[in-house]
Write a protein that holds these residues in place. Structure first.
Motif, PDB file in Angstrom:
ATOM      1  N   VAL A   1       0.858  -1.182   0.000  1.00 26.61           N
ATOM      2  CA  VAL A   1       0.000   0.000   0.000  1.00 26.61           C
ATOM      3  C   VAL A   1       0.894   1.231   0.000  1.00 26.61           C
ATOM      4  CG1 VAL A   1      -1.819   1.258   1.211  1.00 26.61           C
ATOM      5  CG2 VAL A   1      -1.793  -1.246   1.263  1.00 26.61           C
ATOM      6  N   VAL A   2       0.762   2.023  -1.063  1.00 29.18           N
ATOM      7  CA  VAL A   2       1.552   3.238  -1.202  1.00 29.18           C
ATOM      8  C   VAL A   2       0.609   4.434  -1.285  1.00 29.18           C
ATOM      9  CG1 VAL A   2       3.495   2.071  -2.319  1.00 29.18           C
ATOM     10  CG2 VAL A   2       1.662   3.007  -3.717  1.00 29.18           C
ATOM     11  N   THR A   3       1.139   5.595  -1.056  1.00 32.40           N
ATOM     12  CA  THR A   3       0.336   6.810  -1.144  1.00 32.40           C
ATOM     13  C   THR A   3       0.705   7.583  -2.394  1.00 32.40           C
ATOM     14  OG1 THR A   3       1.907   8.095   0.162  1.00 32.40           O
ATOM     15  CG2 THR A   3       0.163   6.977   1.370  1.00 32.40           C
ATOM     16  N   ALA A   4      -0.289   8.280  -2.917  1.00 30.18           N
ATOM     17  CA  ALA A   4      -0.065   9.103  -4.110  1.00 30.18           C
ATOM     18  C   ALA A   4      -1.144  10.176  -4.160  1.00 30.18           C
ATOM     19  CB  ALA A   4      -0.117   8.245  -5.371  1.00 30.18           C
TER      20      ALA A   4
ATOM     21  N   ALA B   1     -14.821  10.515 -18.276  1.00 32.23           N
ATOM     22  CA  ALA B   1     -13.667   9.787 -17.746  1.00 32.23           C
ATOM     23  C   ALA B   1     -12.542  10.721 -17.305  1.00 32.23           C
ATOM     24  CB  ALA B   1     -13.154   8.791 -18.775  1.00 32.23           C
ATOM     25  N   GLU B   2     -12.303  11.752 -18.067  1.00 26.31           N
ATOM     26  CA  GLU B   2     -11.194  12.662 -17.738  1.00 26.31           C
ATOM     27  C   GLU B   2     -11.458  13.509 -16.502  1.00 26.31           C
ATOM     28  OE1 GLU B   2     -13.879  14.601 -20.749  1.00 26.31           O
ATOM     29  OE2 GLU B   2     -12.874  12.667 -20.651  1.00 26.31           O
ATOM     30  N   GLU B   3     -12.691  13.517 -16.014  1.00 26.94           N
ATOM     31  CA  GLU B   3     -13.024  14.292 -14.812  1.00 26.94           C
ATOM     32  C   GLU B   3     -13.115  13.431 -13.555  1.00 26.94           C
ATOM     33  OE1 GLU B   3     -16.470  16.728 -15.468  1.00 26.94           O
ATOM     34  OE2 GLU B   3     -15.645  17.564 -17.316  1.00 26.94           O
ATOM     35  N   LEU B   4     -12.993  12.099 -13.696  1.00 26.22           N
ATOM     36  CA  LEU B   4     -13.071  11.236 -12.526  1.00 26.22           C
ATOM     37  C   LEU B   4     -11.868  11.458 -11.622  1.00 26.22           C
ATOM     38  CD1 LEU B   4     -14.336   7.889 -14.071  1.00 26.22           C
ATOM     39  CD2 LEU B   4     -15.610   9.500 -12.637  1.00 26.22           C
ATOM     40  N   VAL B   5     -12.116  11.429 -10.334  1.00 28.17           N
ATOM     41  CA  VAL B   5     -11.079  11.579  -9.323  1.00 28.17           C
ATOM     42  C   VAL B   5     -11.024  10.256  -8.563  1.00 28.17           C
ATOM     43  CG1 VAL B   5     -10.360  12.860  -7.279  1.00 28.17           C
ATOM     44  CG2 VAL B   5     -11.532  14.048  -9.154  1.00 28.17           C
ATOM     45  N   TYR B   6      -9.825   9.711  -8.376  1.00 24.01           N
ATOM     46  CA  TYR B   6      -9.666   8.411  -7.745  1.00 24.01           C
ATOM     47  C   TYR B   6      -9.155   8.538  -6.321  1.00 24.01           C
ATOM     48  CZ  TYR B   6     -10.394   6.957 -12.482  1.00 24.01           C
ATOM     49  OH  TYR B   6     -10.942   6.789 -13.716  1.00 24.01           O
ATOM     50  N   ALA B   7      -9.718   7.706  -5.443  1.00 22.05           N
ATOM     51  CA  ALA B   7      -9.272   7.646  -4.054  1.00 22.05           C
ATOM     52  C   ALA B   7      -8.270   6.512  -3.864  1.00 22.05           C
ATOM     53  CB  ALA B   7     -10.467   7.438  -3.129  1.00 22.05           C
ATOM     54  N   ALA B   8      -8.396   5.448  -4.688  1.00 18.30           N
ATOM     55  CA  ALA B   8      -7.516   4.292  -4.539  1.00 18.30           C
ATOM     56  C   ALA B   8      -7.500   3.475  -5.827  1.00 18.30           C
ATOM     57  CB  ALA B   8      -7.989   3.422  -3.385  1.00 18.30           C
ATOM     58  N   LEU B   9      -6.451   2.676  -5.970  1.00 12.44           N
ATOM     59  CA  LEU B   9      -6.317   1.743  -7.089  1.00 12.44           C
ATOM     60  C   LEU B   9      -5.806   0.413  -6.555  1.00 12.44           C
ATOM     61  CD1 LEU B   9      -4.276   3.817  -9.712  1.00 12.44           C
ATOM     62  CD2 LEU B   9      -6.734   3.416  -9.718  1.00 12.44           C
ATOM     63  N   SER B  10      -6.194  -0.656  -7.202  1.00 20.41           N
ATOM     64  CA  SER B  10      -5.598  -1.970  -6.990  1.00 20.41           C
ATOM     65  C   SER B  10      -5.074  -2.385  -8.353  1.00 20.41           C
ATOM     66  CB  SER B  10      -6.649  -2.965  -6.494  1.00 20.41           C
ATOM     67  OG  SER B  10      -6.105  -4.262  -6.415  1.00 20.41           O
TER      68      SER B  10
ATOM     69  N   VAL C   1      -2.774  -5.327 -10.469  1.00 19.81           N
ATOM     70  CA  VAL C   1      -2.145  -6.645 -10.481  1.00 19.81           C
ATOM     71  C   VAL C   1      -1.544  -6.852 -11.857  1.00 19.81           C
ATOM     72  CG1 VAL C   1      -2.523  -9.131 -10.261  1.00 19.81           C
ATOM     73  CG2 VAL C   1      -3.851  -7.545  -8.844  1.00 19.81           C
ATOM     74  N   GLY C   2      -0.278  -7.230 -11.890  1.00 18.05           N
ATOM     75  CA  GLY C   2       0.386  -7.458 -13.157  1.00 18.05           C
ATOM     76  C   GLY C   2       1.773  -8.004 -12.938  1.00 18.05           C
ATOM     77  N   PRO C   3       2.564  -8.033 -13.985  1.00 20.86           N
ATOM     78  CA  PRO C   3       3.934  -8.531 -13.846  1.00 20.86           C
ATOM     79  C   PRO C   3       4.685  -7.737 -12.778  1.00 20.86           C
ATOM     80  CG  PRO C   3       3.366  -8.222 -16.148  1.00 20.86           C
ATOM     81  CD  PRO C   3       2.261  -7.613 -15.342  1.00 20.86           C
ATOM     82  N   ARG C   4       5.327  -8.457 -11.902  1.00 24.37           N
ATOM     83  CA  ARG C   4       5.993  -7.821 -10.762  1.00 24.37           C
ATOM     84  C   ARG C   4       6.949  -6.704 -11.173  1.00 24.37           C
ATOM     85  NH1 ARG C   4       8.386 -10.711  -5.504  1.00 24.37           N
ATOM     86  NH2 ARG C   4       9.146  -8.828  -4.491  1.00 24.37           N
ATOM     87  N   SER C   5       7.767  -6.965 -12.185  1.00 20.77           N
ATOM     88  CA  SER C   5       8.751  -5.956 -12.598  1.00 20.77           C
ATOM     89  C   SER C   5       8.058  -4.677 -13.080  1.00 20.77           C
ATOM     90  CB  SER C   5       9.682  -6.497 -13.679  1.00 20.77           C
ATOM     91  OG  SER C   5       8.939  -6.878 -14.825  1.00 20.77           O
ATOM     92  N   TYR C   6       6.932  -4.836 -13.782  1.00 26.26           N
ATOM     93  CA  TYR C   6       6.198  -3.664 -14.258  1.00 26.26           C
ATOM     94  C   TYR C   6       5.584  -2.896 -13.085  1.00 26.26           C
ATOM     95  CZ  TYR C   6       2.708  -0.662 -16.280  1.00 26.26           C
ATOM     96  OH  TYR C   6       1.951   0.443 -16.586  1.00 26.26           O
ATOM     97  N   ILE C   7       4.956  -3.612 -12.173  1.00 26.56           N
ATOM     98  CA  ILE C   7       4.316  -2.961 -11.023  1.00 26.56           C
ATOM     99  C   ILE C   7       5.362  -2.234 -10.183  1.00 26.56           C
ATOM    100  CG2 ILE C   7       2.944  -3.305  -8.923  1.00 26.56           C
ATOM    101  CD1 ILE C   7       1.409  -3.767 -11.600  1.00 26.56           C
ATOM    102  N   GLU C   8       6.517  -2.844  -9.993  1.00 24.37           N
ATOM    103  CA  GLU C   8       7.582  -2.190  -9.222  1.00 24.37           C
ATOM    104  C   GLU C   8       8.021  -0.888  -9.889  1.00 24.37           C
ATOM    105  OE1 GLU C   8      10.553  -5.221  -8.685  1.00 24.37           O
ATOM    106  OE2 GLU C   8       9.481  -6.085  -6.982  1.00 24.37           O
TER     107      GLU C   8
ATOM    108  N   GLY D   1       7.363   2.720  -8.264  1.00 22.16           N
ATOM    109  CA  GLY D   1       8.681   3.125  -7.764  1.00 22.16           C
ATOM    110  C   GLY D   1       8.692   4.598  -7.372  1.00 22.16           C
ATOM    111  N   GLY D   2       9.271   4.887  -6.248  1.00 25.41           N
ATOM    112  CA  GLY D   2       9.370   6.274  -5.788  1.00 25.41           C
ATOM    113  C   GLY D   2       8.205   6.728  -4.939  1.00 25.41           C
ATOM    114  N   LEU D   3       7.122   5.948  -4.870  1.00 23.62           N
ATOM    115  CA  LEU D   3       5.999   6.312  -4.015  1.00 23.62           C
ATOM    116  C   LEU D   3       6.275   5.872  -2.587  1.00 23.62           C
ATOM    117  CD1 LEU D   3       2.986   5.362  -6.305  1.00 23.62           C
ATOM    118  CD2 LEU D   3       3.995   7.606  -5.938  1.00 23.62           C
ATOM    119  N   SER D   4       5.735   6.578  -1.634  1.00 24.78           N
ATOM    120  CA  SER D   4       5.949   6.269  -0.220  1.00 24.78           C
ATOM    121  C   SER D   4       4.985   5.199   0.253  1.00 24.78           C
ATOM    122  CB  SER D   4       5.732   7.527   0.631  1.00 24.78           C
ATOM    123  OG  SER D   4       6.643   8.525   0.266  1.00 24.78           O
ATOM    124  N   LEU D   5       5.490   4.309   1.105  1.00 27.29           N
ATOM    125  CA  LEU D   5       4.611   3.323   1.725  1.00 27.29           C
ATOM    126  C   LEU D   5       3.664   4.025   2.681  1.00 27.29           C
ATOM    127  CD1 LEU D   5       7.134   0.489   2.597  1.00 27.29           C
ATOM    128  CD2 LEU D   5       5.372   0.430   0.855  1.00 27.29           C
ATOM    129  N   MET D   6       2.420   3.556   2.733  1.00 29.93           N
ATOM    130  CA  MET D   6       1.451   4.125   3.661  1.00 29.93           C
ATOM    131  C   MET D   6       1.789   3.679   5.071  1.00 29.93           C
ATOM    132  SD  MET D   6      -2.686   3.778   3.676  1.00 29.93           S
ATOM    133  CE  MET D   6      -3.015   5.056   2.477  1.00 29.93           C
TER     134      MET D   6
END
Length: 111
Positions: free
Chosen positions: A35-38, A83-92, A94-101, A105-110
């Motif tokens: 869980v990271v923050t953004a 779609a361009e006006e939607l505001v997101y509170a969270a995302l989940s 799932v994908g290839p580990r290297s891509y997700i990393e 990358g650079g985001l802070s852990l919650m």
């Protein structure tokens, strides 16, 4: 977010557990969850990047989903939101580990 992801991506949940007395316990996800923050703008960018890949699953939580307790109202709000006006509170994501990393990358852990 976990419940949407677990029901939409096969193989995320392990088998149900049974205790010594024979009682069944719900399956748990076998994969870890970071869980990271953004910022909201960063969530928008991350969602767009992840959504563009065929090998990546994205479940999003628009802010509008947290502003009502009636699901039909949420659906109506989404149907009227560009779609361009939607505001997101969270995302989940799932994908290839290297891509997700690289994606997070650079985001802070919650904390």
């Amino acid at each position: 977010m976990k419940c949407v992801t677990a029901t939409s991506v096969s193989g995320v949940l392990g088998p149900a557990a049974e205790d010594a007395g024979g009682s069944q316990h719900a399956p748990l996800p076998w994969l870890g969850c970071t869980v990271v923050t953004a910022s909201r703008e960063k969530l928008r960018v991350l969602r767009a990047k992840a959504q563009a890949r065929e090998d990546t699953y994205v479940a999003d939580m628009p802010v509008s989903a947290q502003q009502t307790r009636v699901y039909q109202e949420y659906l109506e709000t989404m149907a009227g939101s560009p779609a361009e006006e939607l505001v997101y509170a969270a995302l989940s994501v799932v994908g290839p580990r290297s891509y997700i990393e690289r994606l997070i990358g650079g985001l802070s852990l919650m904390e």
